[in-house]
Design an enzyme around this catalytic site. Sequence first.
Site, short mmCIF file in Angstrom:
data_model
loop_
_atom_site.label_atom_id
_atom_site.label_comp_id
_atom_site.label_asym_id
_atom_site.label_seq_id
_atom_site.Cartn_x
_atom_site.Cartn_y
_atom_site.Cartn_z
N HIS A 90 -9.22 3.78 -1.86
CA HIS A 90 -9.61 2.72 -2.78
C HIS A 90 -10.98 2.12 -2.45
O HIS A 90 -11.57 1.43 -3.28
CB HIS A 90 -8.54 1.62 -2.86
CG HIS A 90 -8.49 0.68 -1.71
ND1 HIS A 90 -7.57 0.79 -0.69
CD2 HIS A 90 -9.23 -0.40 -1.41
CE1 HIS A 90 -7.75 -0.19 0.18
NE2 HIS A 90 -8.76 -0.93 -0.23
N ASP A 120 -3.64 6.68 0.17
CA ASP A 120 -4.87 5.88 0.19
C ASP A 120 -5.77 6.29 1.36
O ASP A 120 -5.99 5.54 2.30
CB ASP A 120 -4.51 4.40 0.29
CG ASP A 120 -5.69 3.50 -0.03
OD1 ASP A 120 -6.76 4.01 -0.42
OD2 ASP A 120 -5.54 2.26 0.10
N SER A 196 -10.62 -2.85 4.84
CA SER A 196 -9.98 -1.61 4.40
C SER A 196 -10.74 -0.39 4.89
O SER A 196 -11.95 -0.28 4.72
CB SER A 196 -9.90 -1.56 2.87
OG SER A 196 -8.83 -2.31 2.41
#
Length: 383
Positions: A90, A120, A196
């Site tokens: 993402h 992911d 992230s």
Amino acid sequence: MRKSVWISAALCTVMICAAAGAAGVVHMEVPKQLQGKPLLAEVPEQSGPKSLKDVIYETQKLVVTIETPDGMQGSGFLYNDQGDLITNAHVVTGATDVTVKTADARVLQGKVIGISEETDVAVVRVQELAGVQPLPVIRDRKAEVGDEVIAVGSPLGFQNTVTTGIISGVGRSFVIDPYSYKDLYQISAVIAKGNSGGPLVDKATGGVIGINSAGIEEGMIGFSIPVMDVLDLAEGWSKQPMATLPDTAASGQDDTNASQGQTQGQGQQAASITEYSQYLVKHFYDSLNSADYVYAYSLLGGNWKEGTSYEDFRQGYLSTRNVVIDDMYVTSDSKDSATVTAVISVDERKDGEYKLSKYQVTYVVAYENDQLKLISGKGKAIE
């Protein structure tokens, strides 16, 4: 800016335990011997157990900030000697070419060579990093509840931020469209916007055990994908890069959030100057707590860096430890600046022993050359 996995409620608490430093004295200069010295270099092998500072230092050099052409941002880490970075899918959704900022302030170009539509995870190749010794990756065992961990990333754009915690749960699973998250580590180290794709590192060994991927809206909880679960996928892309990347732009999201009771993906508005300012002050103290004075210096405005040498600045903090922010509030009359006032408790060495002191500190926070800085500050002792 890429708003990676984060929770605004947790943001205000991520750095509450702060730093070694008396309030209000923050003038210094970067020592000349450090200027221009590359920080991103091969990590030397070391015998015996590593200290926390050693693990942090060695990890930070191999963690990068990744930015896409549309301004989205996240983190990544070097996992092999081909110049390949593991990150979250993402973070780079919809992008082929990305910008990579290294710990030694280089700005390099990277290419997405693999990305999953279901898990992911993605891999970005940076030719200039080929041949650099990567972070060690723990391939043969999973972490257990109680293991101490370190999360490294770039929350709110503050590169190489470190948060510590423990594995507080294992086997967590949920879905945040379009990704399915299975058998995750639940961690007490907060995952904030920009974290992230950064590594979750075993505190004892310095080896990567996970990929920081999601945060929870309430409480200091984050989630990390066990790296051993996705290594085959990543290594497959490294051996044979994808000829064509899947079109995942339509299903991408600015944030990946997990809520208690119900897990879902949802958009997140940009943080306000109030949130940014609180985070900057906490991050400044946290940097001092890690004795990372050079990085703390980078958070100061240009006018404030004049007048006190680096050595004098460092000397001023050697007699202090265990700063705790007891209270903090922010006032702002515009979207571009704010005033942060805090009460801090400081252990100061006086007459050969440490004694507790309290200060009220006030900082003016504003943008300087498009970067948020501590423009000025002052402090007074509280009797």
